[in-house]
Design an enzyme around this catalytic site. Structure first.
Site, PDB file in Angstrom:
ATOM      1  CG  HIS A  45      67.532 -46.926  53.393  1.00 35.09           C
ATOM      2  ND1 HIS A  45      66.049 -46.058  54.082  1.00 35.09           N
ATOM      3  CD2 HIS A  45      66.909 -48.259  54.261  1.00 35.09           C
ATOM      4  CE1 HIS A  45      64.960 -46.899  54.397  1.00 35.09           C
ATOM      5  NE2 HIS A  45      65.513 -47.830  54.614  1.00 35.09           N
ATOM      6  CG  ASP A  93      65.652 -43.417  52.357  1.00 37.43           C
ATOM      7  OD1 ASP A  93      66.626 -43.582  51.513  1.00 37.43           O
ATOM      8  OD2 ASP A  93      64.571 -43.934  53.372  1.00 37.43           O
ATOM      9  N   GLY A  99      62.522 -53.953  57.096  1.00 40.36           N
ATOM     10  CA  GLY A  99      62.216 -55.373  56.164  1.00 40.36           C
ATOM     11  C   GLY A  99      60.680 -53.984  55.284  1.00 40.36           C
ATOM     12  CG  ASN A 100      56.813 -52.901  57.220  1.00 40.91           C
ATOM     13  OD1 ASN A 100      56.418 -53.622  58.456  1.00 40.91           O
ATOM     14  ND2 ASN A 100      55.807 -52.783  56.355  1.00 40.91           N
ATOM     15  CB  SER A 101      62.153 -49.696  54.666  1.00 36.95           C
ATOM     16  OG  SER A 101      62.843 -49.794  55.440  1.00 36.95           O
ATOM     17  CB  ALA A 109      62.463 -43.654  58.655  1.00 34.78           C
ATOM     18  CB  ILE A 110      60.583 -46.918  62.567  1.00 36.40           C
ATOM     19  CG1 ILE A 110      62.478 -47.799  63.009  1.00 36.40           C
ATOM     20  CG2 ILE A 110      59.477 -47.588  61.753  1.00 36.40           C
ATOM     21  CD1 ILE A 110      61.848 -48.899  63.273  1.00 36.40           C
ATOM     22  CG  LEU A 111      61.736 -41.311  67.115  1.00 38.68           C
ATOM     23  CD1 LEU A 111      63.577 -41.306  66.628  1.00 38.68           C
ATOM     24  CD2 LEU A 111      60.897 -40.191  67.122  1.00 38.68           C
ATOM     25  CG  LEU A 149      70.557 -18.596  46.788  1.00 35.57           C
ATOM     26  CD1 LEU A 149      69.834 -18.328  46.640  1.00 35.57           C
ATOM     27  CD2 LEU A 149      69.500 -18.968  48.869  1.00 35.57           C
ATOM     28  CB  ILE A 163      73.711 -19.397  51.621  1.00 36.37           C
ATOM     29  CG1 ILE A 163      72.396 -19.282  51.448  1.00 36.37           C
ATOM     30  CG2 ILE A 163      73.280 -17.657  49.635  1.00 36.37           C
ATOM     31  CD1 ILE A 163      71.094 -18.938  52.000  1.00 36.37           C
TER      32      ILE A 163
END
Length: 464
Positions: free
Chosen positions: A194, A224, A299-301, A318-320, A356, A358
């Site tokens: 990203h 990612d 910016g840390n990504s 990512a962060i929450l 697979l 399914i």
């Protein structure tokens, strides 16, 4: 009769007189003997009595003398006893005084002991503080060393995307920023998909004012991750990649990156959890995620998450947060996942994944009225021509209404993969990700109430 009595009386009287004479003779003899004996005793014993009286007098004299000596001795003993008693009283007084001094000394010693105990306790506190300071210093030295070892390999990434402004009739660039880490001397850089997704040009910089053009080698949206490459300058700094399978909760976690365009910022925390899952933008699930409370911000990504041995254990992704900033819940892609993805991107420019074919869901998400097993994955649909279709796996051909909801039923229920139990759809996806394309695997199924096994040859997942 009377004559007889008279004769008897005379006979007795004659006999009595005869016996009376004998008794008188005996009595006279005794008196004479006593008188004669007394006279003889007087004549014989008088000298002895005189001697005895003399001896008695001498004994009395000696006894008086001895009694005087005894009295004198008793007087001396009494005097000595009084003197001894006086000395004893003096000694007792001295002992009491000495005991008093000893008690005072003991009290002083007890006070000194209490003071020493207090000092010892204070020393223990000081030692604890010193230990804490040493630990803090060691932690600081560790962080300093990690920063010195790893930060030179952390790059500032600028991605530029050109869009056409029809009103102004020109191309307008828009930029995104992020972080990356150089992983080998050939100039390969790991970052997040990203950070560079949709970019027309990408540059990296090791220090402000120096930008180096980077080539996009490949991206993998399901994890990612992305790989860039630069022409390696001399003495290119690189980071050491660790083993994320050895990461444990509580380990030191150090994030290095460029939050809010602030180059090479370091934040410190711990590994808060392991084996988390997060959803990728492609609807894939990323497994094995490392959670940390080290501050991760925009910016840390793409930057590295590092352990105390200066080894990269993850790529921050990512962060929450309810706000656009860190609240102590950050996530990093495990470096072992990144290694596999990077190797394929460098070799082929894409990532090959087993397929697979399914769609389905965890049986726990279906109502109990359907009579499904307690655990497993119910196959709902089988894609035509897929490995599952070729192996004969069955989807759900009928529907059952429970309440106001209609549910598919009749499909196979997957309960294991190569002997490993499958409880949920997440278990199935995680197990499949560990397999290689072209691998033949064995599924344990429940079909029409019977347990069976079916072999499936995994093919490559179609590229999206």
């Amino acid at each position: 009769t009377a004559a007889f009595i008279s004769l008897k009386h005379q006979s007795l009287k004659g006999r009595f007189m005869k016996e009376r004479k004998i008794y008188l003779f005996i009595l006279v003899s005794l008196l004479i003997g006593v008188v004669v004996g007394s006279a003889m005793s007087t004549l014989y014993l008088k000298p002895q009595i005189t001697v005895l009286n003399t001896e008695i007098t001498d004994l009395n004299s000696r006894l008086d003398s001895n009694l005087g000596q005894i009295e004198n001795s008793l007087t001396d003993l009494k005097s000595q006893s009084e003197r001894a008693q006086s000395r004893s009283s003096a000694m007792e007084a001295g002992l009491n005084s000495e005991i008093g001094r000893l008690k005072t000394r003991i009290d002083s010693l007890e006070d000194a002991k209490n003071r020493l105990d207090q000092i010892s306790s204070e020393l223990t506190d000081v030692e604890s503080q010193i230990t804490g300071l040493k630990s803090q210093i060691q932690n600081e030295e560790t962080i300093i060393n990690v920063y010195k070892n790893v930060s030179p390999a952390v790059v500032f990434i600028t991605s530029t995307e050109l869009s056409y402004d029809f009103q102004l009739q020109r191309e307008v660039p828009s930029q995104g920023v992020g972080s990356g880490v150089v992983v080998n001397s050939d100039g390969y850089i790991l970052t997040n998909n990203h950070v560079v997704e949709g970019a027309d040009t990408i540059t990296v910089s090791f220090k402000p004012g120096e930008e180096i053009k980077a080539e996009l080698i490949g991206t993998d949206p399901p994890t990612d991750l992305a790989v860039l490459k630069i022409d390696p300058p001399p003495n290119l700094p690189t980071a050491v990649l660790g083993d994320s399978d050895r990461v444990q909760v509580g380990m030191t976690a150090i994030a290095i990156g460029n939050p809010f365009a602030l180059a090479r910022t370091v934040t410190v925390g711990v590994v808060s959890s392991v084996n988390r899952t997060i959803d990728a933008e492609t609807a894939d699930i990323i497994f094995g995620i490392i959670q940390t409370d080290a501050s991760i911000n925009p910016g840390n990504s793409g930057g590295p998450l590092v352990n105390s041995r200066s080894e990269v254990i993850g790529i921050n992704s990512a962060i929450l947060s309810p706000v656009k900033g860190s609240v102590g819940i950050g996530f990093a892609i495990p470096i072992n996942t990144a290694k596999k993805v990077m190797a394929q991107l460098i070799e082929t420019g894409r990532v090959s994944r087993p397929y697979l074919g399914i769609s389905g869901g965890s049986v726990a998400d279906f109502p109990a009225e359907l009579g499904l097993p307690e655990k497993g994955v119910l196959i709902v649909d089988v894609i035509t021509g897929s490995p599952a279709d070729k192996a004969g796996l069955r989807g759900s051909g009928t529907e059952v209404r429970v309440g106001s909801t209609t549910y598919p039923v009749g499909g196979d229920v997957i309960t294991s993969l190569d002997g490993s139990g499958i409880k949920t759809i997440e278990d199935l996806l995680e197990q499949l990700q560990k397999k290689e394309v072209g691998t033949r695997v064995t599924f344990g199924l429940i079909r029409d109430g019977a347990e069976i096994s079916v072999d499936v040859l995994l093919e490559e997942r179609p590229q999206q």
